[in-house]
Design a protein around this motif. Structure first.
Motif, PDB file in Angstrom:
ATOM      1  N   SER A  54       0.826  -1.214   0.000  1.00  0.00           N
ATOM      2  CA  SER A  54       0.000   0.000   0.000  1.00  0.00           C
ATOM      3  C   SER A  54       0.856   1.257   0.000  1.00  0.00           C
ATOM      4  O   SER A  54       0.484   2.268  -0.579  1.00  0.00           O
ATOM      5  CB  SER A  54      -0.934   0.028   1.218  1.00  0.00           C
ATOM      6  OG  SER A  54      -1.889  -0.993   1.128  1.00  0.00           O
ATOM      7  N   ALA A  55       2.008   1.170   0.648  1.00  0.00           N
ATOM      8  CA  ALA A  55       2.920   2.313   0.708  1.00  0.00           C
ATOM      9  C   ALA A  55       3.747   2.457  -0.563  1.00  0.00           C
ATOM     10  O   ALA A  55       4.437   3.455  -0.739  1.00  0.00           O
ATOM     11  CB  ALA A  55       3.853   2.177   1.911  1.00  0.00           C
ATOM     12  N   GLY A  56       3.672   1.457  -1.453  1.00  0.00           N
ATOM     13  CA  GLY A  56       4.382   1.546  -2.722  1.00  0.00           C
ATOM     14  C   GLY A  56       5.693   0.793  -2.784  1.00  0.00           C
ATOM     15  O   GLY A  56       6.440   0.923  -3.747  1.00  0.00           O
ATOM     16  N   ILE A  62      10.050  -5.319   0.177  1.00  0.00           N
ATOM     17  CA  ILE A  62       9.366  -5.828   1.371  1.00  0.00           C
ATOM     18  C   ILE A  62      10.103  -7.047   1.911  1.00  0.00           C
ATOM     19  O   ILE A  62      10.321  -7.168   3.121  1.00  0.00           O
ATOM     20  CB  ILE A  62       7.888  -6.157   1.059  1.00  0.00           C
ATOM     21  CG1 ILE A  62       7.120  -4.869   0.725  1.00  0.00           C
ATOM     22  CG2 ILE A  62       7.231  -6.890   2.221  1.00  0.00           C
ATOM     23  CD1 ILE A  62       5.755  -5.099   0.121  1.00  0.00           C
ATOM     24  N   ALA A  63      10.502  -7.944   1.028  1.00  0.00           N
ATOM     25  CA  ALA A  63      11.229  -9.146   1.448  1.00  0.00           C
ATOM     26  C   ALA A  63      12.489  -8.771   2.213  1.00  0.00           C
ATOM     27  O   ALA A  63      12.818  -9.388   3.231  1.00  0.00           O
ATOM     28  CB  ALA A  63      11.575 -10.010   0.238  1.00  0.00           C
ATOM     29  N   GLY A  64      13.181  -7.737   1.754  1.00  0.00           N
ATOM     30  CA  GLY A  64      14.383  -7.284   2.426  1.00  0.00           C
ATOM     31  C   GLY A  64      14.116  -6.725   3.813  1.00  0.00           C
ATOM     32  O   GLY A  64      14.976  -6.777   4.694  1.00  0.00           O
ATOM     33  N   MET A  65      12.912  -6.187   4.023  1.00  0.00           N
ATOM     34  CA  MET A  65      12.569  -5.598   5.315  1.00  0.00           C
ATOM     35  C   MET A  65      11.970  -6.607   6.292  1.00  0.00           C
ATOM     36  O   MET A  65      11.977  -6.372   7.496  1.00  0.00           O
ATOM     37  CB  MET A  65      11.583  -4.451   5.121  1.00  0.00           C
ATOM     38  CG  MET A  65      12.211  -3.220   4.520  1.00  0.00           C
ATOM     39  SD  MET A  65      11.074  -1.834   4.560  1.00  0.00           S
ATOM     40  CE  MET A  65      10.432  -1.884   2.896  1.00  0.00           C
ATOM     41  N   LYS A  78      14.611   4.171   4.628  1.00  0.00           N
ATOM     42  CA  LYS A  78      13.770   3.779   3.491  1.00  0.00           C
ATOM     43  C   LYS A  78      12.330   4.229   3.699  1.00  0.00           C
ATOM     44  O   LYS A  78      11.646   4.605   2.752  1.00  0.00           O
ATOM     45  CB  LYS A  78      13.815   2.268   3.270  1.00  0.00           C
ATOM     46  CG  LYS A  78      15.084   1.785   2.629  1.00  0.00           C
ATOM     47  CD  LYS A  78      15.022   0.312   2.342  1.00  0.00           C
ATOM     48  CE  LYS A  78      16.318  -0.156   1.713  1.00  0.00           C
ATOM     49  NZ  LYS A  78      16.304  -1.585   1.416  1.00  0.00           N
ATOM     50  N   LEU A  79      11.886   4.191   4.943  1.00  0.00           N
ATOM     51  CA  LEU A  79      10.528   4.656   5.241  1.00  0.00           C
ATOM     52  C   LEU A  79      10.398   6.149   4.976  1.00  0.00           C
ATOM     53  O   LEU A  79       9.407   6.601   4.394  1.00  0.00           O
ATOM     54  CB  LEU A  79      10.157   4.338   6.694  1.00  0.00           C
ATOM     55  CG  LEU A  79      10.064   2.868   7.079  1.00  0.00           C
ATOM     56  CD1 LEU A  79       9.691   2.741   8.552  1.00  0.00           C
ATOM     57  CD2 LEU A  79       9.084   2.116   6.210  1.00  0.00           C
TER      58      LEU A  79
END
Length: 145
Positions: A54-56, A62-65, A78-79
């Motif tokens: 949703s945040a793009g 995402i996998a990295g986070m 990153k955020l």
């Protein structure tokens, strides 16, 4: 919880769950007969994935986070960067919305004679040119080659 229960409770299709597992975003504990079985925290992990999308963020980002041990490793920089991107996008979309609303009510004989609509077209053309020069096509994360 088996894959059909996860799909039902999360609203994420079983095929997408299998894809997420293939990409390393989620992990199953094994199988119960032919069905994959997921650990108790799966719904929370899926909610994190949904929030990231949703945040793009891309699925790779995402996998990295998400981290490999089940504990998210979210890079605050990153955020902030993504929030700044969203601010810029919101500004562009607000400008476009306001221009379109003006054009819908403009008293000029034609849209092409409206100074505000002219500025809106110029703004859109500049944004398109900038995007093409950077090698990106709308909605893509990687340059087109």
């Amino acid at each position: 919880m088996d894959i059909s229960q996860v799909a039902k409770q999360s609203g994420v299709a079983a095929s997408r769950l299998r894809y997420y597992e293939e990409k390393g975003l989620i992990h199953s504990n094994g199988r119960d007969g032919l069905k994959r079985v997921f650990p108790p925290g799966i719904l929370e992990r899926l909610a994190l994935i949904a929030l990231g999308q949703s945040a793009g963020f891309s699925l790779d980002e995402i996998a990295g986070m998400l981290g490999t041990d089940g504990v998210p490793e979210i890079d605050k920089a990153k955020l902030v960067e993504k929030a700044d991107e969203l601010d810029a996008r919101i500004q562009r979309l607000s400008t476009m919305r306001d221009g379109l609303r003006h054009a819908a009510q403009c008293s000029a004989p034609s849209y092409l004679e409206c100074p505000k609509f002219q500025r809106l077209m110029q703004h859109a053309a500049k944004a398109d040119k900038k995007q093409r020069q950077s090698g990106l096509v709308s909605g893509q994360k990687k340059p087109v080659r």
